[in-house]
Design a protein around this motif. Structure first.
Motif, PDB file in Angstrom:
ATOM      1  N   LEU A  42     -14.326  -0.546   4.732  1.00  0.00           N
ATOM      2  CA  LEU A  42     -15.138   0.388   3.966  1.00  0.00           C
ATOM      3  C   LEU A  42     -16.552   0.523   4.531  1.00  0.00           C
ATOM      4  O   LEU A  42     -17.315   1.352   4.081  1.00  0.00           O
ATOM      5  CB  LEU A  42     -15.210  -0.062   2.490  1.00  0.00           C
ATOM      6  N   SER A  96      -4.481   3.161  -8.407  1.00  0.00           N
ATOM      7  CA  SER A  96      -5.191   4.085  -7.512  1.00  0.00           C
ATOM      8  C   SER A  96      -6.453   3.441  -6.966  1.00  0.00           C
ATOM      9  O   SER A  96      -7.285   2.960  -7.721  1.00  0.00           O
ATOM     10  CB  SER A  96      -5.579   5.370  -8.247  1.00  0.00           C
ATOM     11  N   CYS A  97      -6.576   3.447  -5.649  1.00  0.00           N
ATOM     12  CA  CYS A  97      -7.780   2.930  -4.997  1.00  0.00           C
ATOM     13  C   CYS A  97      -8.645   4.069  -4.472  1.00  0.00           C
ATOM     14  O   CYS A  97      -9.864   4.002  -4.550  1.00  0.00           O
ATOM     15  CB  CYS A  97      -7.398   2.018  -3.833  1.00  0.00           C
ATOM     16  N   CYS A  98      -8.010   5.080  -3.901  1.00  0.00           N
ATOM     17  CA  CYS A  98      -8.714   6.236  -3.351  1.00  0.00           C
ATOM     18  C   CYS A  98      -7.935   7.494  -3.699  1.00  0.00           C
ATOM     19  O   CYS A  98      -6.710   7.513  -3.580  1.00  0.00           O
ATOM     20  CB  CYS A  98      -8.809   6.158  -1.820  1.00  0.00           C
ATOM     21  N   VAL A 108      -3.579  10.180  -2.014  1.00  0.00           N
ATOM     22  CA  VAL A 108      -3.849   9.042  -2.877  1.00  0.00           C
ATOM     23  C   VAL A 108      -3.457   7.766  -2.148  1.00  0.00           C
ATOM     24  O   VAL A 108      -2.375   7.690  -1.554  1.00  0.00           O
ATOM     25  CB  VAL A 108      -3.047   9.152  -4.195  1.00  0.00           C
ATOM     26  N   GLU A 166      -8.521  -1.839   7.809  1.00  0.00           N
ATOM     27  CA  GLU A 166      -8.904  -1.323   6.497  1.00  0.00           C
ATOM     28  C   GLU A 166     -10.339  -1.759   6.273  1.00  0.00           C
ATOM     29  O   GLU A 166     -10.612  -2.935   6.049  1.00  0.00           O
ATOM     30  CB  GLU A 166      -7.975  -1.868   5.413  1.00  0.00           C
ATOM     31  N   HIS A 176      -8.358  11.534  -2.682  1.00  0.00           N
ATOM     32  CA  HIS A 176      -9.112  12.500  -1.881  1.00  0.00           C
ATOM     33  C   HIS A 176      -8.577  13.910  -2.101  1.00  0.00           C
ATOM     34  O   HIS A 176      -7.360  14.119  -2.021  1.00  0.00           O
ATOM     35  CB  HIS A 176      -9.001  12.178  -0.382  1.00  0.00           C
ATOM     36  N   ALA A 200      -6.420   9.374 -10.549  1.00  0.00           N
ATOM     37  CA  ALA A 200      -7.429   8.337 -10.314  1.00  0.00           C
ATOM     38  C   ALA A 200      -7.518   7.349 -11.472  1.00  0.00           C
ATOM     39  O   ALA A 200      -7.911   6.197 -11.290  1.00  0.00           O
ATOM     40  CB  ALA A 200      -8.790   8.978 -10.066  1.00  0.00           C
ATOM     41  N   THR A 254       0.847  -1.192   0.000  1.00  0.00           N
ATOM     42  CA  THR A 254       0.000   0.000   0.000  1.00  0.00           C
ATOM     43  C   THR A 254       0.879   1.238   0.000  1.00  0.00           C
ATOM     44  O   THR A 254       1.784   1.371   0.825  1.00  0.00           O
ATOM     45  CB  THR A 254      -0.927   0.020   1.235  1.00  0.00           C
TER      46      THR A 254
END
Length: 146
Positions: free
Chosen positions: A142, A89-91, A103, A140, A93, A84, A63
């Motif tokens: 969601l 890329s996962c997130c 990121v 982790e 902001h 993105a 990560t």
């Protein structure tokens, strides 16, 4: 969104493969009600999809957390949308504070992390990148509490 919607969402967060009939039984409404509510929640954008959650650490993935400052004259959202689009890329902001973007990326090893950092640095509108690699993930999740 009312209490019934929240109950449906709680159940789907626990098991997105649960049948509408089972959800209806658990929360005390009809199957038709669950079906209609899920369709409405999906159409409104609250439910964005259904997925399998992977333990990427167990898969040997690394990560990467990158904090990014954008260059004067570039919009953070435009730069963020460009980043993105990277497959790792996962997130992404757009944030307040010293940096403009944060990121989260998942990479197949340290060499790939290095490649991703360099790709971010080359992105038009990126002034600087401060990157860290995660040693161990303690949580982790969601799911959100409602």
């Amino acid at each position: 969104m009312d209490d019934v919607d929240r109950k449906i969402l709680r159940e789907l967060q626990q098991d997105s493969r649960m049948s509408f009939t089972k959800i209806a039984q658990k929360i005390g409404v009809s199957t038709a009600t669950v079906s209609e509510r899920v369709k409405r929640l999906t159409k409104s954008g609250i439910i964005c999809g259904y997925t399998t959650i992977l333990n990427t650490s167990e898969m040997g993935m690394v990560t990467l957390i990158a904090k990014i400052k954008t260059s004067q004259g570039y919009g953070a959202e435009d730069v963020g949308n460009e980043i993105a689009a990277m497959r790792e890329s996962c997130c992404v902001h757009h944030v307040t504070g010293e940096f403009d973007l944060i990121v989260i990326a998942k990479c197949t090893g340290y060499n790939r992390c290095s490649d991703v950092i360099e790709a971010i640095k080359r992105t038009k509108g990126v002034e600087s990148v401060d990157a860290e690699l995660v040693l161990k993930t303690l949580k982790e999740e969601l799911k959100v509490e409602m």
